[in-house]
Enzyme design. Structure first.
Site, mmCIF file in Angstrom:
data_model
loop_
_atom_site.group_PDB
_atom_site.id
_atom_site.type_symbol
_atom_site.label_atom_id
_atom_site.label_comp_id
_atom_site.label_asym_id
_atom_site.label_seq_id
_atom_site.Cartn_x
_atom_site.Cartn_y
_atom_site.Cartn_z
ATOM 1 C CG MET A 183 -2.065 -0.988 1.096
ATOM 2 S SD MET A 183 -3.269 -0.853 2.429
ATOM 3 C CE MET A 183 -2.405 -1.650 3.749
ATOM 4 C CB ALA A 184 1.184 3.941 -2.509
ATOM 5 C CD GLN A 217 3.090 -3.402 -6.420
ATOM 6 O OE1 GLN A 217 2.831 -2.242 -6.086
ATOM 7 N NE2 GLN A 217 2.176 -4.334 -6.474
ATOM 8 C CE LYS A 228 -2.260 -6.180 -4.722
ATOM 9 N NZ LYS A 228 -2.840 -4.872 -5.036
ATOM 10 C CB CYS A 279 -1.294 1.454 -9.798
ATOM 11 S SG CYS A 279 -1.531 3.102 -9.096
HETATM 12 C C1 LIG Z 1 -3.813 3.383 0.504
HETATM 13 C C2 LIG Z 1 -3.656 2.240 -0.450
HETATM 14 C C3 LIG Z 1 -2.500 2.140 -1.216
HETATM 15 C C4 LIG Z 1 -2.335 1.076 -2.108
HETATM 16 N N1 LIG Z 1 -1.158 0.977 -2.800
HETATM 17 C C5 LIG Z 1 -0.944 -0.126 -3.581
HETATM 18 C C6 LIG Z 1 0.327 -0.325 -4.192
HETATM 19 O O1 LIG Z 1 1.274 0.451 -4.037
HETATM 20 N N2 LIG Z 1 0.461 -1.430 -4.979
HETATM 21 C C7 LIG Z 1 -0.553 -2.332 -5.170
HETATM 22 O O2 LIG Z 1 -0.382 -3.312 -5.883
HETATM 23 N N3 LIG Z 1 -1.749 -2.169 -4.565
HETATM 24 C C8 LIG Z 1 -1.950 -1.113 -3.773
HETATM 25 N N4 LIG Z 1 -3.142 -0.975 -3.116
HETATM 26 C C9 LIG Z 1 -4.177 -2.030 -3.254
HETATM 27 C C10 LIG Z 1 -4.039 -3.075 -2.120
HETATM 28 O O3 LIG Z 1 -2.821 -3.770 -2.215
HETATM 29 C C11 LIG Z 1 -5.206 -4.090 -2.134
HETATM 30 O O4 LIG Z 1 -5.150 -4.844 -3.332
HETATM 31 C C12 LIG Z 1 -6.570 -3.415 -2.042
HETATM 32 O O5 LIG Z 1 -6.568 -2.418 -1.029
HETATM 33 C C13 LIG Z 1 -7.676 -4.408 -1.728
HETATM 34 O O6 LIG Z 1 -7.440 -5.087 -0.538
HETATM 35 P P1 LIG Z 1 -8.122 -4.672 0.895
HETATM 36 O O7 LIG Z 1 -9.605 -4.694 0.688
HETATM 37 O O8 LIG Z 1 -7.625 -5.754 1.821
HETATM 38 O O9 LIG Z 1 -7.636 -3.313 1.242
HETATM 39 C C14 LIG Z 1 -3.353 0.096 -2.250
HETATM 40 C C15 LIG Z 1 -4.512 0.213 -1.484
HETATM 41 C C16 LIG Z 1 -4.673 1.257 -0.586
HETATM 42 C C17 LIG Z 1 -5.930 1.331 0.231
#
Ligand SMILES: Cc1cc2nc3c(=O)[nH]c(=O)nc-3n(C[C@H](O)[C@H](O)[C@H](O)COP(=O)(O)O)c2cc1C
Length: 387
Positions: free
Chosen positions: A58-59, A111, A180, A141
């Site tokens: 998560m960024a 990543q 991903k 993304c």
């Molecule tokens: C704040 C935030 C930042 C994220 N940054 C990335 C990222 O850098 N790379 C990525 O593949 N997914 C990123 N995601 C997606 C998450 O890895 C994940 O796939 C998505 O939040 C769904 O899962 P969850 O319902 O458990 O949050 C991000 C999600 C959030 C909420």
């Protein structure tokens, strides 16, 4: 040549039960007759992953402190936030800072994102040199800043380029390469089912699917029926990402999709105890002292990683995440957000939960020696600092 498809049993490394274990329910729903043991290890290529829980990249969240904490609470694999391959190519100082890897973070996926196969291959070499056990490629993304450069989710609609990137990265490094994905760009898209098997043929050792479209961002729900379809199509482990916040939900997703593991993102923000509940079924609420101690450790580690200036702004969102859920009175969070320095925040937390001292001491004693971190020769000197 690697196979994308394998008939019969649920594909290599996915849930440790066969398709026959899953049955069709009365309303067309699939339910499982087998509970998946989340404490069971599984493999991505030659890398053993000790549990079936993966901490999401998560960024703006997945700093080292987040990843370390995730591991302590049961994540078998942790992941960096997405790192720009262009930033690595240009030795951008902040980008290089993402490559700081602790000895207690393994197995770790770093990543990368980008759109040029050659530049991605070079970035992959760098992240492996920095200590990554797995190189993860971001084709999910949805943010415009990324998609307008041809990277992230746009690659779902450009399978040739996506495969060229995976091929180039897999050829450049000896470690497994994972990808991903989102389901596609538009609502209802099934692009992931077309491109997923091709990515496996190009060299992906695992796929993570977040089955929302890019357009959806985080609205609606993750459609894990699509995850189940992807599992059927590929002979590599699939990780299911999206809306997993509890053990019951994790079990349901694993059982109904045949995925090898679940990934947890938002559910773990300020709440590592959710990971413990998912992996071990231990749903005991943390005490105020534990919450304060985890937050204090998180603050201190993040200040060491980012420096006080960046960390003090970065950390503000975490205060609400940790202190919410009825754990502390609402105005307390606001009070912390308004304090100028992280030292003041730590002092205020200790004052509110004096018993946290003991927890913090124990947690700090467990931290590895920072001198053991691998730091690349190309890292600028300031990255060694940060407190
Ligand atoms: C704040 C935030 C930042 C994220 N940054 C990335 C990222 O850098 N790379 C990525 O593949 N997914 C990123 N995601 C997606 C998450 O890895 C994940 O796939 C998505 O939040 C769904 O899962 P969850 O319902 O458990 O949050 C991000 C999600 C959030 C909420």
């Amino acid at each position: 040549m690697k196979k994308a498809r394998r008939k019969g049993a649920v594909a290599g490394g996915n849930g440790s039960y066969t398709r026959e274990d899953r049955q069709q329910g009365p309303a067309g729903t699939i339910f499982a007759s087998v509970q998946v043991d989340l404490r069971e290890s599984w493999w991505i290529g030659g890398v053993e992953i000790p549990t079936r829980l993966v901490l999401a990249p998560m960024a703006g969240v997945s700093v080292q402190a987040f990843r370390r904490q995730g591991r302590r609470y049961g994540a078998g694999l942790v992941c960096s936030e997405m790192v720009s391959c262009a930033g690595l190519e240009h030795r951008n100082e902040r980008t290089l800072g993402y490559l700081r890897v602790g000895t207690d973070e393994h197995p770790l996926a770093i990543q990368i994102f980008g759109s040029e196969p050659g530049v991605m291959a070079e970035a992959a070499r760098m992240v492996v040199a920095a200590g990554a056990d797995i190189v993860d490629i971001n084709f999910g993304c949805p943010v415009r800043k990324v998609t307008k450069t041809g990277a992230g989710a746009t690659l779902l609609e450009d399978p040739d380029r996506a495969c060229a990137i995976v091929d180039a990265v897999a050829s450049a490094v000896d470690v497994p390469v994972s990808v991903k994905l989102r389901r596609g760009l538009e609502e209802g898209s099934r692009a992931c089912l077309a491109v997923g098997p091709q990515l496996v043929e190009a060299g992906a050792a695992t796929l993570t699917l977040h089955p929302r479209s890019a357009k959806q961002m985080y609205t609606g729900t993750a459609d894990h029926a699509l995850t189940a379809e992807l599992v059927e199509l590929v002979d590599v482990p699939v990780i299911a990402s999206g809306d997993v916040t509890s053990r019951a939900r994790a079990q349901r997703v694993l059982a109904t999709t045949g995925a090898a593991a679940v990934m947890v993102g938002r559910g773990a923000q300020g709440n590592p105890w959710a990971l413990r509940e998912i992996v071990d079924g231990d749903g005991e609420e943390p005490s105020r002292e534990e919450v304060a101690a985890e937050l204090i450790l998180f603050i201190r580690e993040t200040v060491r990683e980012l420096g006080e200036h960046r960390a003090s702004g970065f950390l503000k969102k975490f205060y609400g995440w940790y202190l919410g859920r009825g754990r502390f009175p609402r105005p307390f969070k606001q009070e912390l957000v308004e304090l100028e320095t992280t030292d003041e925040v730590v002092m205020r937390l200790f004052a509110a939960a004096p018993g946290a001292h003991e927890f913090v001491e124990r947690l700090e004693a467990e931290l590895p020696d920072r001198n053991d971190e691998i730091l690349l020769d190309s890292m600028p000197i300031s990255i060694y600092g940060g407190g």
